[in-house]
Write an enzyme that holds these catalytic residues in place. Sequence first.
Site: not given
Length: 447
Positions: A97, A151, A173, A203, A257
């Site tokens: 990440r 995700n 989510c 998102h 987002y």
Amino acid sequence: MVKKPLKIVTIGGGSSYTPELIEGFIKRFDSLPAGEIWLVDIPAGEEKLQIVGSLAQRMVEKAGHPIHIHLTTNRREALKDADFVTTQFRVGLLDARAKDERIPLKYGVIGQETNGPGGLLKGLRTIPVILDIIKDMEELCPDAWLINFTNPAGMVTEAVLRHSSWKKVVGLCNVPVGMKMGIAKLLDVSPEKVFIDFAGLNHMVFGLDVYVDGTSVLKEVIEKLADPDKSLTMKNIADLGWEPEFIRALGFLPCPYHRYYYQTEKMLEEEKKAAEENGTRAEVVKALEKELFELYKDPELGEKPKQLEKRGGAYYSDAACSLINSIYNDSRDIQPVNTKNNGAIASIPFDSAVEINCVITKEGPKPIAIGDLPVPVRGLVQQIKSFERIAAEAAVSKDYHKALLAMTINPLVPSDTKAKEILDEMLDAHGLTDFLKPHQKEDMIKK
């Protein structure tokens, strides 16, 4: 009638989020009899699995429920005869990440784990693993429901729907739940009184209307969001207020987002500043997880610690456990999930994954039709759906050119030249050699 105890499997069981999930099953035990919960992880995550698993065992013992917690690194052993399988893993762990967040910043592009280049690379790493899990499920638990929290949830659900024969999949989510809770706080009402018409993508979901006790309060909510000091966000997204005239013009409720798309320059500067001062979000989470796992080791701890809220997983258990509970009990309540569109959003292909309010039944989610998305939001949602579809194709085919196409059509990447540079560096950083062009593979063989 006594209900048969359920076997629930969580892949990525060593996650710091797991206590949230265990708490959710404990709270719902009377209606959702979880007899066995299997927490599965990879060998590299075994230490965390043991720590989290021990806490989970203490939590169910404290609650006094006959739930048996099993810990294993053998996925196939866990999946045998499962009723529900939840997925919450991260391929490459937090180090991956961090690369997804830092590398794009070098090119003046948003670095985020589910949006832009980071979302693409996470999808390329994750989708093959999900499809491999499904192969095991087809053999070992063909009647189970797959509840995916991994995700990028929308892209993963898209890949499962298009590139496997598995039908019993729901993407999930916590963003819509967080938005509902935030609106309730904004209006100073109980969350149970709030209902939001959700539609869009993961998102990339919009609240098309907001109701309190059945009366629309959308205009009131928009006016409150026009106040820069009153915004809805999450732990992992900078709390930038909206430009008042923009949010009034938009006329719908954006999710946190959306800041990456409507406030790109500001968000990019925030990311750069945060990375320099405190590290990327991955690096912050790494430090936070170290603290959490030290807490989890405490043999006296028998509940989810308050500090977990800083991790960004708020309402995770409510989203996941409410969905499982409603499928199991054929509750027919309404929840926002990621599922096959089936014509509910006219602006999105029939067989694509969308995030939308659904009636939850024992046969799965039944999406509530909304017709076309409003013109102000339609184009952006369609562009992201194109990105998700091409990215999923790239992940399955290992086609470099499809990966480049996906990177280029993403609205957060400003040019095809920059897209190629970012893609090449990120593929190399993650060791995804299957995506290298033929001449690059030949060069590697020679070396």
